[in-house]
Design a protein around this motif. Structure first.
Motif, short mmCIF file in Angstrom:
data_model
loop_
_atom_site.label_atom_id
_atom_site.label_comp_id
_atom_site.label_asym_id
_atom_site.label_seq_id
_atom_site.Cartn_x
_atom_site.Cartn_y
_atom_site.Cartn_z
N GLN A 166 0.82 -1.21 0.00
CA GLN A 166 0.00 0.00 0.00
C GLN A 166 0.86 1.26 0.00
N HIS A 167 1.96 1.24 0.76
CA HIS A 167 2.87 2.39 0.78
C HIS A 167 3.47 2.61 -0.61
N TYR A 168 3.83 1.53 -1.28
CA TYR A 168 4.39 1.63 -2.63
C TYR A 168 3.36 2.20 -3.62
N LEU A 169 2.12 1.75 -3.53
CA LEU A 169 1.08 2.25 -4.43
C LEU A 169 0.83 3.74 -4.21
N THR A 170 0.79 4.15 -2.97
CA THR A 170 0.53 5.57 -2.66
C THR A 170 1.66 6.46 -3.17
N GLU A 171 2.89 6.02 -2.95
CA GLU A 171 4.05 6.81 -3.36
C GLU A 171 4.15 6.98 -4.87
N ASN A 172 3.71 5.98 -5.63
CA ASN A 172 3.87 5.99 -7.08
C ASN A 172 2.57 6.26 -7.84
N SER A 173 1.56 6.77 -7.14
CA SER A 173 0.26 7.10 -7.75
C SER A 173 -0.34 5.91 -8.49
N LEU A 174 -0.21 4.74 -7.89
CA LEU A 174 -0.77 3.52 -8.45
C LEU A 174 -2.01 3.12 -7.66
N VAL A 175 -2.88 2.34 -8.29
CA VAL A 175 -4.10 1.92 -7.61
C VAL A 175 -4.44 0.50 -8.05
N SER A 176 -4.89 -0.31 -7.10
CA SER A 176 -5.38 -1.64 -7.43
C SER A 176 -6.82 -1.52 -7.88
N MET A 177 -7.14 -2.13 -9.04
CA MET A 177 -8.50 -2.05 -9.56
C MET A 177 -9.50 -2.69 -8.60
N MET A 178 -8.99 -3.52 -7.70
CA MET A 178 -9.85 -4.14 -6.70
C MET A 178 -10.53 -3.11 -5.83
N THR A 179 -9.84 -2.01 -5.51
CA THR A 179 -10.41 -1.00 -4.63
C THR A 179 -11.58 -0.27 -5.28
N ILE A 180 -11.72 -0.36 -6.61
CA ILE A 180 -12.80 0.32 -7.32
C ILE A 180 -13.96 -0.63 -7.61
N TYR A 181 -13.62 -1.87 -7.99
CA TYR A 181 -14.65 -2.79 -8.48
C TYR A 181 -15.03 -3.89 -7.49
N GLN A 182 -14.30 -4.06 -6.40
CA GLN A 182 -14.51 -5.22 -5.54
C GLN A 182 -15.87 -5.20 -4.86
N ASN A 183 -16.51 -6.37 -4.84
CA ASN A 183 -17.70 -6.58 -4.02
C ASN A 183 -17.25 -7.14 -2.67
N SER A 184 -18.09 -6.96 -1.68
CA SER A 184 -17.71 -7.40 -0.33
C SER A 184 -17.50 -8.90 -0.24
#
Length: 609
Positions: A166-184
């Motif tokens: 998560q720290h790596y994603l935040t630093e490099n302006s990256l995002v996991s598509m899971m955070t947008i499309y994931q169902n519970s």
């Protein structure tokens, strides 16, 4: 994947409908990587094994983890593999010939352990990924694979690897598509006993590229999948265009066409609106938001948008609505009832289990015994249903014979037509005989011969002159006048006929009619761009020829006794229906001038005399 051998049939199934597949944990050693290449000839394969670079061969029973990347062959000429230090990484760079756009795919299999050494290796791999991205600053980056880190839930529950990721994603302006499309309820990993579920597989991209994705889902459980992971499937927009020669080669060699027919009449208007129209509107909203200014739109941009729209329409309709395909035509026959279908599915499931078990035909093998039993039950049910259907038909004929002559002869005619409707098994073209499945090749040779110009006549020059004259008329009535309006498009779409066969792109009239408001807005921009730039997309140049026999006792073996009916693109029909009124308007004006001007000039000359 948890081993290539037990999951190769499932992988083969995935490759039938996907352009790019990233595999982790194929468990093959370097000398066995050829098995990946031999799986499906439509894809090229790049692989890494744990023993790559070892000075001496490994003596372990099987390989450990590692990665492979399957790419459709149409990307082969534009693909270059990027060297990586870690054998847990596999990087491929794909770009256009003019380098106007590129994609960087990074397939990764992260360490699964929790020791200090594993965490250090985890951090090192993230650092190397940053280095790879830095080599291609203008490329659209897509990271995919088993990251062995679950970043769902509260941050306080994350382990050290999840925090690193998560720290790596935040630093490099990256995002996991899971955070947008994931169902519970979604998960990508489940332990063998089912007690633990987590989301440790990801598709990651820059936050600026999130709008390029229009489909993302965790693929449901499948009997062929023996892994403890579930695949993730995503569709995204790309401006890359495979070379024209590759497209032609694929289309010319693929004689077997699997026609897909969506059963729109089995769904209510409300259901179509909820599961199809709304989803298409969401996708078109993303496509419209990503459009540049209309002044800077080119024909290629519009073609790309049209291809993306048609693929989205097909995917959404197949996922949410009942459909039939050419591979399952037996299910469309009258005798295929619900009871027959249930016994067929039971037989198919037992066959898959027996196949995965090694196809042992021993009488002591319970999988073999179960498969034979289910097969016998299916055949028995099918024979029973056919008998019942034939009895009901005969009874219907007997009843009609006593009181309804018109219905009686109609039923007799249908019965005879059904008996005579046997496919042609032999075709003779230029003295050469084609039998069985080769008759398709025979028809192809015949219609190809018809399309070739004959030096002995002037048909070609006549057609060329006519087309040039027509093109001049069209050029005067379309680009220089107002573009098509939404009213023009609605009127054109309203003229499409339902329940008609689709063209090579599998898009039927219903796909367009039920597409929604935003789909029509996008289609309007696309059609106006085509006309403004006098651009014809490749999809409009392909059609499916259906040879229909002319009847009247003509021989079945002579291809000249067949009429070729071409199924063209539905979007092409929409463009034709848009142009037709404007063309007729100009032709009517020209005709009016021809009728008015000669008498007028004659009257003027008389007065002058």
């Amino acid at each position: 994947m948890r081993g290539f051998e037990p999951n190769k049939f499932y992988l083969f199934k995935l490759l039938e409908s996907v352009d790019i597949v990233a595999v982790q944990e194929h468990w093959l050693q370097s000398f066995s990587e050829h098995k990946l290449t031999e799986l499906k000839d439509t894809h090229i394969v790049y692989a890494k094994s744990f023993d790559n670079g070892l000075s001496s061969p490994s003596l372990t029973r099987r390989g450990k983890g590692r990665v492979a990347l399957f790419l459709h062959r149409r990307f082969q000429a534009a693909c270059a593999i990027v060297d990586t230090t870690s054998n847990r990484l596999l990087c491929a760079h794909i770009c256009d010939k003019d380098c106007s756009g590129s994609l960087l795919f990074v397939n990764v299999y992260m360490p699964s352990g929790s020791s200090a050494a594993d965490q250090a290796e985890y951090a090192d791999i993230l650092t190397e990924i940053s280095s790879l991205i830095g080599q291609y600053p203008s490329a659209k980056v897509i990271l995919m694979g088993d990251f062995n880190a679950d970043i769902t839930g509260l941050p306080s529950s994350w382990n050290r690897k999840a925090q690193l990721l998560q720290h790596y994603l935040t630093e490099n302006s990256l995002v996991s598509m899971m955070t947008i499309y994931q169902n519970s309820s979604d998960y990508t990993y489940m332990s063998d006993d089912g007690s633990k579920k987590s989301y440790i597989d990801h598709i990651i991209t820059h936050s600026a590229n999130v709008g390029s994705f229009f489909e993302y889902m965790v693929v449901p459980e499948d009997p062929l999948n023996t892994s403890d992971h579930l695949p993730i499937q995503a569709s995204f927009m790309s401006h890359l265009h495979p070379c024209k020669e590759a497209r032609q080669e694929i289309n010319m060699t693929n004689h077997k066409y699997n026609h897909i027919r969506i059963k729109w009449n089995q769904a209510s208007s409300q259901e179509i609106q909820e599961v199809y129209s709304t989803a298409i509107d969401d996708i078109c909203d993303q496509l419209l938001s990503s459009l540049p200014d209309e002044a800077s739109l080119t024909g290629k941009h519009a073609e790309y948008m049209l291809n993306t729209l048609s693929q989205a329409m097909l995917n959404v309709s197949m996922r949410n609505l009942p459909y039939a395909s050419g591979k399952k035509r037996k299910r469309q026959k009258p005798e295929w009832s619900t009871s027959v279908d249930s016994t067929y599915k039971a037989m198919k499931l037992s066959w898959k289990k027996w196949k995965l078990g090694g196809k042992n035909r021993s009488q002591a093998n319970p999988l073999w015994i179960r498969y034979r039993s289910d097969k016998a039950a299916f055949r028995k049910q099918l024979r029973k249903q056919r008998h019942n259907l034939e009895s009901s038909r005969l009874l219907q004929i007997e009843r009609a014979k006593k009181g309804d002559d018109r219905l009686f002869y109609k039923l007799i005619k249908e019965r005879r037509s059904r008996a005579d409707a046997s496919p042609v098994d032999t075709l003779i073209v230029n003295g050469k005989s084609y039998t069985g499945k080769a008759t398709i090749q025979g028809f192809e040779e015949y219609f190809k011969m018809l399309s070739m110009p004959n030096p002995g006549n002037n048909y070609q020059s006549t057609i060329t002159d006519t087309v040039e004259k027509l093109a001049n008329v069209i050029s005067t009535c379309t680009p220089n006048q107002r573009p098509f309006t939404r009213t023009d498009l609605d009127k054109a779409i309203g003229q499409l006929k339902k329940n008609k066969a689709a063209g090579a792109d599998q898009i039927s009239a219903e796909h367009v009619l039920f597409g929604g408001e935003k789909a029509r807005n996008l289609l309007l921009v696309i059609m106006n761009t085509f006309v403004a730039h006098s651009f014809i997309p490749d999809a409009f140049k392909y059609g499916i020829i259906l040879p229909l026999h002319k009847g009247n006792g003509k021989p079945l073996t002579d291809p000249s006794c067949y009429r070729g009916i071409t199924l063209s693109s539905t979007f092409c029909k929409v463009l034709e229906l848009l142009i037709k009124p404007k063309l007729l308007e100009q032709l009517h004006l020209l005709l009016l001038l021809l009728l008015i001007l000669p008498p007028l000039f004659s009257e003027i000359s008389t007065k002058m005399q």
